[in-house]
Design an enzyme around this catalytic site. Sequence first.
Site, mmCIF file in Angstrom:
data_model
loop_
_atom_site.group_PDB
_atom_site.id
_atom_site.type_symbol
_atom_site.label_atom_id
_atom_site.label_comp_id
_atom_site.label_asym_id
_atom_site.label_seq_id
_atom_site.Cartn_x
_atom_site.Cartn_y
_atom_site.Cartn_z
ATOM 1 N N SER A 141 0.856 -1.188 0.000
ATOM 2 C CA SER A 141 0.000 0.000 0.000
ATOM 3 C C SER A 141 0.888 1.231 0.000
ATOM 4 O O SER A 141 2.062 1.165 0.401
ATOM 5 C CB SER A 141 -0.883 0.001 1.254
ATOM 6 N N TYR A 154 -1.730 -0.815 10.418
ATOM 7 C CA TYR A 154 -1.813 -1.082 8.980
ATOM 8 C C TYR A 154 -0.539 -0.633 8.271
ATOM 9 O O TYR A 154 0.048 -1.373 7.477
ATOM 10 C CB TYR A 154 -3.033 -0.362 8.402
#
Length: 260
Positions: A141, A154
Amino acid sequence: MRFAGRSIVITGAGSGIGRATAIRFAVEGAAVAAVDIDGYAVRSLADELQQEGLACRAYEADISNRADVDRFVTATLTAFKKIDFLFNNAGVEFVSPLADTTDEAWDKVLDTNLKGTFMVTRACLASMIESGGGCIINNASDAGLRGIRVNAAYSTSKAGVIHLTKSIALDYGKYNIRCNCLCPGCIKTPLCERFNAEVGARHGKTGEEVLQEFVEANIPMMRVGLAEEVASVVAFLCSEDGRYISGATIPVDGGLTAGM
C-alpha cells in the site's frame, strides 16, 4: 491467452483488486485458485467464471491460520499440479492511532497482512522451485511507503510486506522465482470505502467527503484508481514482458506518492 497452462493463487479474491485480478487471469487462460475469508463471495466468483468456461476453484480460508493455508495450497496442487503465480492480496485495515490500538487489533492486522503473506508464500515456494520458477506479487500500500495518520498497525504491516518482498527476491532469484510488490493508493475497493468511512466518522464527515477532499488535495491525476488498473500491473509482472523485474516496489497511485 498469455497464461494458458499456468495457474495462480490469489488471496482476497472475493472482492476489489483480488476479484479483478482473478477475472483478468482466468480470461487470459490461467487456472485460478481464488481464496477469501468470505466463502460466499469467492464461491460466487468461481461460479461466474466457470459459467464462462473458465478455470477457477474457490477456497474459503483465513490466511492468518496456518492450517487453512496448508489446506488450500495442498488442494490447489492436487487440482492444478503446480503453482506458477501467487498474488498475496488479502488484507485487513484498522483505523486508530497507536495509543488506542489494542493488542488484539494489532495482532489481527499484523497476523493477516504480514504473517499471512509470509505463510502463504512459504507454502507455495516448494512447488515453484520444483517446477523451475514462478512469480510472486505482494500487495502492500502507499501506507507502507510513508506514514499515515490513525493507521499505525496497517502502515507497519504494509512496510513489512515491502521488505519481505525484497528478501524473497534476494533468496529465491536463483530458482527463477521473481517477487515484486505493488503499492496501490486510493483504489475503488470495499477496503478503501471502509477506511474512508471510519476516518470520516472521526471528523463528522461521510467517507465520500473525506475521499473527495483527499483526492483533490493529494492525487495529481485527480481521481480514484480502479481495481482493474491494479490487476493489469499484476498481469504484466507475471508475463514474459516483466521477466527481468524482481525486488521492485511499484506504486499504482495516480502520482500520490511522487511528492508533496
